[in-house]
Design a protein around this motif. Structure first.
Motif, short mmCIF file in Angstrom:
data_model
loop_
_atom_site.label_atom_id
_atom_site.label_comp_id
_atom_site.label_asym_id
_atom_site.label_seq_id
_atom_site.Cartn_x
_atom_site.Cartn_y
_atom_site.Cartn_z
N GLY A 1 0.82 -1.21 0.00
CA GLY A 1 0.00 0.00 0.00
C GLY A 1 0.85 1.25 0.00
O GLY A 1 1.62 1.48 0.94
N GLY A 2 0.69 2.08 -1.04
CA GLY A 2 1.45 3.32 -1.17
C GLY A 2 0.63 4.54 -0.89
O GLY A 2 0.83 5.60 -1.51
N GLY A 3 -0.31 4.44 0.06
CA GLY A 3 -0.99 5.63 0.56
C GLY A 3 -0.15 6.25 1.67
O GLY A 3 0.98 5.81 1.96
N ILE A 4 -0.72 7.24 2.34
CA ILE A 4 0.08 7.99 3.30
C ILE A 4 0.47 7.15 4.52
O ILE A 4 1.56 7.34 5.08
CB ILE A 4 -0.66 9.28 3.72
CG1 ILE A 4 0.32 10.29 4.33
CG2 ILE A 4 -1.82 8.98 4.66
CD1 ILE A 4 -0.25 11.69 4.47
N VAL A 5 -0.35 6.18 4.91
CA VAL A 5 0.00 5.35 6.07
C VAL A 5 1.13 4.39 5.71
O VAL A 5 2.09 4.22 6.47
CB VAL A 5 -1.23 4.60 6.60
CG1 VAL A 5 -0.84 3.63 7.70
CG2 VAL A 5 -2.26 5.60 7.14
N GLY A 6 1.05 3.74 4.54
CA GLY A 6 2.11 2.86 4.13
C GLY A 6 3.43 3.57 3.94
O GLY A 6 4.49 3.10 4.36
N LEU A 7 3.38 4.76 3.33
CA LEU A 7 4.61 5.52 3.11
C LEU A 7 5.16 6.09 4.41
O LEU A 7 6.38 6.18 4.58
CB LEU A 7 4.34 6.64 2.10
CG LEU A 7 4.02 6.14 0.68
CD1 LEU A 7 3.54 7.28 -0.20
CD2 LEU A 7 5.21 5.44 0.05
N SER A 8 4.29 6.46 5.34
CA SER A 8 4.75 6.91 6.65
C SER A 8 5.44 5.77 7.40
O SER A 8 6.42 6.00 8.12
CB SER A 8 3.58 7.43 7.49
OG SER A 8 3.08 8.63 6.95
N THR A 9 4.93 4.56 7.22
CA THR A 9 5.57 3.40 7.85
C THR A 9 6.97 3.18 7.28
O THR A 9 7.93 2.96 8.03
CB THR A 9 4.70 2.16 7.65
OG1 THR A 9 3.41 2.38 8.24
CG2 THR A 9 5.34 0.94 8.27
N ALA A 10 7.10 3.26 5.97
CA ALA A 10 8.42 3.12 5.35
C ALA A 10 9.37 4.22 5.82
O ALA A 10 10.54 3.97 6.12
CB ALA A 10 8.28 3.16 3.83
N TYR A 11 8.85 5.44 5.91
CA TYR A 11 9.65 6.57 6.38
C TYR A 11 10.09 6.36 7.83
O TYR A 11 11.25 6.58 8.19
CB TYR A 11 8.80 7.83 6.26
CG TYR A 11 9.42 9.10 6.79
CD1 TYR A 11 10.35 9.82 6.06
CD2 TYR A 11 9.04 9.60 8.04
CE1 TYR A 11 10.90 11.00 6.55
CE2 TYR A 11 9.58 10.78 8.54
CZ TYR A 11 10.50 11.48 7.78
OH TYR A 11 11.04 12.64 8.27
N ALA A 12 9.18 5.88 8.67
CA ALA A 12 9.50 5.65 10.08
C ALA A 12 10.53 4.54 10.23
O ALA A 12 11.43 4.62 11.09
CB ALA A 12 8.24 5.31 10.86
N LEU A 13 10.43 3.50 9.42
CA LEU A 13 11.42 2.42 9.50
C LEU A 13 12.83 2.94 9.22
O LEU A 13 13.79 2.55 9.87
CB LEU A 13 11.06 1.32 8.50
CG LEU A 13 9.90 0.40 8.90
CD1 LEU A 13 9.40 -0.40 7.71
CD2 LEU A 13 10.30 -0.53 10.03
N SER A 14 12.94 3.88 8.27
CA SER A 14 14.26 4.42 7.94
C SER A 14 14.81 5.28 9.07
O SER A 14 16.03 5.42 9.21
CB SER A 14 14.18 5.25 6.66
OG SER A 14 13.49 6.48 6.86
N ARG A 15 13.92 5.85 9.91
CA ARG A 15 14.36 6.67 11.03
C ARG A 15 14.62 5.84 12.28
O ARG A 15 15.58 6.09 13.00
CB ARG A 15 13.31 7.75 11.34
CG ARG A 15 13.48 9.10 10.65
CD ARG A 15 13.63 8.96 9.18
NE ARG A 15 13.87 10.26 8.53
CZ ARG A 15 14.11 10.36 7.24
NH1 ARG A 15 14.16 9.27 6.48
NH2 ARG A 15 14.34 11.54 6.69
N LEU A 16 13.76 4.89 12.53
CA LEU A 16 13.90 4.08 13.74
C LEU A 16 15.03 3.06 13.64
O LEU A 16 15.68 2.75 14.63
CB LEU A 16 12.58 3.35 14.04
CG LEU A 16 11.39 4.22 14.45
CD1 LEU A 16 10.13 3.37 14.53
CD2 LEU A 16 11.64 4.92 15.77
#
Length: 411
Positions: A24-39
């Motif tokens: 899923g490439g909506g805002i929740v899926g992309l936010s999850t990918a973004y958070a993984l790169s930070r965490l």
């Protein structure tokens, strides 16, 4: 031809290994990918999106409001995520040059019968730590000269943002491999990991899967072999644009009915200066049914086979009949708008693009109001991400990312 953006390339018919695959490439899926790169820097993430680009459904088809969190039950995930998420979203937009504005909004009681619900909202806002100002009829005009009501509350922290651009920025900043153009049609979960195949022939092997498939999240859960305990019942939200945007300065909402997870027809001055009017909430005849003419037999069969859909319909048929009436009759829709904005005429309302909400419905007919996130071996399913999912997408993404990382650690 490459079907992705990001660090490497996943080609149709090829394979890619990663730590986490996000569906899923909506805002929740992309936010999850973004958070993984930070965490967890260095985590290899692939995002699978069936459309040719991100944010093509719920994320890109809403009214763009940055919600304050005033509506949500204290202690709920919605309240927790929205209150902090609103400020975080404004900061994110400012840092990346994304159009946004903190406008404030009015929630207006149009008659005295709504006053107890309005006062309950004031109390709820205070419990959630949100500053609100109570207004009498004359004070409403200080904010919105054309709006009429028995009373109102002003919520200063509400705003607007371009969530489509937010999604694009999250995609770029995440460092994830994003593969467009294929829906997930097979999930194989084994002790060593998860393999996901798309209709484009891409196969991704990962240590964990995150299901952020929105309108299709229950189907992805079943593909993974999990019983989600709910079904998505799609509701279409229909909008108009206001031909005389000067009638509205900011955001104007009715007092919502607490029995339903919908906020009612409201007025939203957008980033470009135009005013969006809506949405209503009518049953859609397809999961991506953006008009009455879009019918998908498989989607209808899924709904009709789910006992919860029938129980929901029996319980709420009067409300649904009113929404359908406003969908089929522009005069009825105008009448609803005129309760807030008496100067509006039917000629002032010009049809605009509709959206579809992925509403989770339980077997007993309950409309799920809060976020619904369930874990299974090597898998995290996001089964209900209602408004304010866009507002709160950054903290939601972190929560989901933590669950995915914990799943990897347990493996």
């Amino acid at each position: 031809m490459e079907d992705s953006v990001g660090g490497g390339a996943v080609r149709a018919g090829g394979r890619a290994d990663c730590d986490v695959v996000v569906v899923g490439g909506g805002i929740v899926g992309l936010s999850t990918a973004y958070a993984l790169s930070r965490l967890a820097p260095g985590t290899r993430v692939v995002v699978l999106e069936k459309e040719p680009g991100p944010a093509r459904h719920q994320t890109g088809r809403n009214s763009g409001v940055v919600h304050s969190g005033i509506y949500y039950r204290p202690g709920s995930l919605k309240a927790r995520f929205a209150v902090g998420g609103a400020a975080e979203m404004v900061k994110f937009c400012a840092e990346h040059g994304i159009p946004h504005e903190v406008t404030g909004k009015l929630i207006v009681a149009t008659d005295r019968e709504e006053l107890p619900r309005l006062h309950a909202l004031v109390q709820r806002g205070r419990e959630n730590g949100i500053p609100v100002r109570e207004l009498g009829p004359a004070q409403i005009g200080e904010y919105e000269p054309e709006v009429r009501g028995a009373a109102a509350i002003h919520v200063a922290s509400t705003g607007i943002a371009d969530y489509g651009l937010v999604a694009l920025q999250l995609a770029e900043s995440s460092g994830a491999e994003i593969v467009y153009g294929g829906a997930v049609d097979l999930v194989s979960r084994r002790a060593g990991g998860v393999a996901v195949r798309t209709t484009a022939g891409v196969v991704v092997r990962a240590g964990a899967l995150v299901n952020c498939a929105g309108l299709h999240c229950d189907r992805v859960a079943r593909l993974a072999g999990d019983d989600p305990g709910m079904r998505i019942v799609p509701f279409r939200g229909e909008y108009y644009d206001l031909a005389r945007p000067e009638l509205v300065r900011g955001l104007v909402y009715p007092v919502p009915d607490p029995a339903f997870p919908f906020l009612g027809v409201h007025l939203t001055r957008g980033i470009g200066g135009g005013v969006h009017v809506g949405p209503n909430a009518v049953p859609a005849l397809a999961r991506e049914g953006y008009g009455w003419g879009v019918v998908r037999p498989r989607d209808l069969a899924d709904e009709l086979a789910w006992p919860g859909a029938w129980r929901m319909a029996r319980r709420h048929w009067r409300y649904g009949a009113g929404e359908i009436r406003r969908s089929l009759s522009k005069a009825a829709f105008t009448e609803a708008v005129r309760r807030l904005l008496p100067a509006v005429t039917a000629e002032d309302l010009r049809p605009a693009a509709a959206g579809v909400r992925a509403q989770a419905v339980l077997r007993d007919g309950t409309l799920v109001d809060d976020f619904l996130i369930r874990e299974a071996p090597r898998t995290v399913h996001v089964l209900n991400a209602p408004s304010p999912a866009a507002t709160a997408s950054l903290p939601i993404g972190r929560e989901i990312a933590r669950l995915a990382l914990a799943s990897l650690a347990r493996a």
